[in-house]
Design a protein around this motif. Structure first.
Motif, mmCIF file in Angstrom:
data_model
loop_
_atom_site.group_PDB
_atom_site.id
_atom_site.type_symbol
_atom_site.label_atom_id
_atom_site.label_comp_id
_atom_site.label_asym_id
_atom_site.label_seq_id
_atom_site.Cartn_x
_atom_site.Cartn_y
_atom_site.Cartn_z
ATOM 1 N N MET A 98 1.232 -1.309 -0.236
ATOM 2 C CA MET A 98 0.070 0.342 -0.307
ATOM 3 C C MET A 98 0.951 1.069 0.311
ATOM 4 O O MET A 98 2.086 1.334 0.531
ATOM 5 N N PRO A 99 0.487 1.433 -0.787
ATOM 6 C CA PRO A 99 1.581 3.256 -0.519
ATOM 7 C C PRO A 99 1.599 4.092 0.655
ATOM 8 O O PRO A 99 3.145 4.201 0.549
ATOM 9 N N THR A 100 1.615 3.810 1.430
ATOM 10 C CA THR A 100 2.308 4.718 2.652
ATOM 11 C C THR A 100 3.137 3.936 2.744
ATOM 12 O O THR A 100 4.344 3.970 3.715
ATOM 13 N N GLU A 167 0.436 -1.987 14.966
ATOM 14 C CA GLU A 167 -0.818 -1.176 14.525
ATOM 15 C C GLU A 167 -0.197 0.508 14.666
ATOM 16 O O GLU A 167 0.734 0.639 14.861
ATOM 17 N N ASP A 168 -0.871 1.255 13.809
ATOM 18 C CA ASP A 168 -0.852 2.409 13.479
ATOM 19 C C ASP A 168 -2.348 3.254 13.797
ATOM 20 O O ASP A 168 -2.591 3.048 12.813
ATOM 21 N N PRO A 169 -1.700 4.191 14.619
ATOM 22 C CA PRO A 169 -2.698 5.239 14.699
ATOM 23 C C PRO A 169 -3.799 6.166 14.048
ATOM 24 O O PRO A 169 -2.533 6.380 12.784
ATOM 25 N N ILE A 170 -4.606 6.435 13.886
ATOM 26 C CA ILE A 170 -5.054 7.318 13.159
ATOM 27 C C ILE A 170 -5.714 8.278 13.704
ATOM 28 O O ILE A 170 -6.301 8.536 15.117
ATOM 29 N N MET A 239 -9.097 12.067 7.884
ATOM 30 C CA MET A 239 -8.378 11.294 9.045
ATOM 31 C C MET A 239 -6.737 10.778 8.283
ATOM 32 O O MET A 239 -6.847 10.029 7.573
ATOM 33 N N ILE A 240 -5.918 10.846 8.700
ATOM 34 C CA ILE A 240 -4.732 10.819 8.749
ATOM 35 C C ILE A 240 -4.040 9.719 9.558
ATOM 36 O O ILE A 240 -3.504 9.475 10.711
ATOM 37 N N PRO A 241 -3.470 8.329 8.878
ATOM 38 C CA PRO A 241 -2.227 7.364 9.672
ATOM 39 C C PRO A 241 -1.337 7.534 9.754
ATOM 40 O O PRO A 241 -1.116 8.459 9.155
ATOM 41 N N PRO A 261 -8.578 5.246 17.768
ATOM 42 C CA PRO A 261 -8.452 4.114 17.171
ATOM 43 C C PRO A 261 -7.756 3.649 16.053
ATOM 44 O O PRO A 261 -6.537 5.372 16.526
ATOM 45 N N VAL A 262 -6.883 2.701 15.666
ATOM 46 C CA VAL A 262 -5.995 2.767 14.914
ATOM 47 C C VAL A 262 -6.002 0.957 13.301
ATOM 48 O O VAL A 262 -7.010 0.468 13.953
#
Length: 294
Positions: A98-100, A167-170, A239-241, A261-262
């Motif tokens: 995925m891009p990120t 986990e990646d916080p948003i 909303m950005i991770p 959320p993550v």
């Protein structure tokens, strides 16, 4: 004996549905695929396909052989993985990310791999998870980096296993000139989100609805970098991770979403290849790169 190359074409047809799509995936002409499937029918001694308008459909025997073809391909891959011990003869590891992840995790992992296994060639394609996970099952890639949002678990393909990277916080991203705000107070703002139909879009809209409003999604973009640029310029909120920032400092004002959320970032590989040393080393490097970010 059945030729494995023809069995793969039959397996691809079961996945993709049309001879044209099989041909595009395997870099053959449609006529070559049709010819090879006709030869496979002769080897089988029974009809495998029958006309269905301009397309073809499986006969019961064809469907059964396609299932056996999937198992034969898994056994072939497992055997190759067991024999893949010559570092000078390593086949490339094909990654879809995925891009990120392609912009942050993969470059750091490649640096690690260049030190630990310089003989290994890694190839990368940037694709959304919906596409990359399907192509992994179809054997176009060896490893996928994908994500899933709370309450939106990804489809589990047969013969594919997932391994959590972390986990990646948003968070809410607002123009840098603004002070942090709650989600509810952004009810009248223009939003940038990913395209309709994606899991993350559904999730983001639900967050807004839970806060009591329907978001004004004025901008759509697959690339989260475009989201950041629109927010930086003061045209939208998003909303950005956290992964988007990599090891850099955020360039927007950030605020927490309700419930903190993550999203889960994971790797996926075919079960038959999980013991392949190439795959193991790449997965380890990706896990290390993810843990070291920031």
């Amino acid at each position: 004996m059945f030729e494995l190359r023809r069995l793969r074409m039959l397996h691809e047809l079961a996945l993709r549905g049309t001879i044209a799509e099989v041909a595009a995936s395997l870099a053959y002409s449609p006529s070559t695929v049709s010819q090879q499937l006709s030869l496979l029918e002769r080897e089988a001694g029974v009809a495998l396909l029958e006309p269905d308008g301009r397309r073809v459909r499986f006969t019961p025997a064809g469907r059964m052989l396609a299932e056996h073809a999937a198992r034969a391909l898994e056994l072939d891959e497992a055997a190759r993985a067991a024999l893949n011990t010559d570092l000078q003869a390593l086949e490339p590891v094909r990654i879809a990310a995925m891009p990120t992840a392609a912009e942050t995790i993969v470059p750091a992992a490649l640096t690690i791999l260049a030190e630990r296994m310089p003989q290994l060639r890694v190839e990368l394609a940037e694709l959304p998870p919906e596409e990359s996970l399907f192509e992994l099952a179809a054997r176009r890639f060896d490893l996928v980096i994908a994500e899933q949002y709370p309450g939106h678990t990804r489809e589990r393909h047969v013969g594919v296993e997932h391994d959590l990277l972390g986990e990646d916080p948003i968070r809410i991203a607002m123009p840098p000139s603004e002070e942090p705000s709650t989600l509810r107070t952004l009810h009248d703002r223009a939003w940038v989100m990913e395209p309709a139909g994606t899991a993350v879009r559904q999730w983001a809209v639900q967050q807004c609805r839970a806060a009591g409003f329907e978001p004004d999604v004025r901008f759509e973009a697959d690339d989260l970098t475009a989201h950041v640029r629109l927010v930086e310029a003061g045209h939208a909120v998003a909303m950005i991770p956290d992964l988007i920032w990599g090891s850099s400092q955020p360039t927007t004002t950030l605020a927490d979403l309700p419930g903190h959320p993550v999203r889960e970032v994971f790797t996926a590989v075919r079960t038959a290849a999980r013991d392949d040393d190439r795959i193991r080393v790449v997965r380890d490097a990706l896990a290390e790169a993810f843990a070291a970010r920031g």
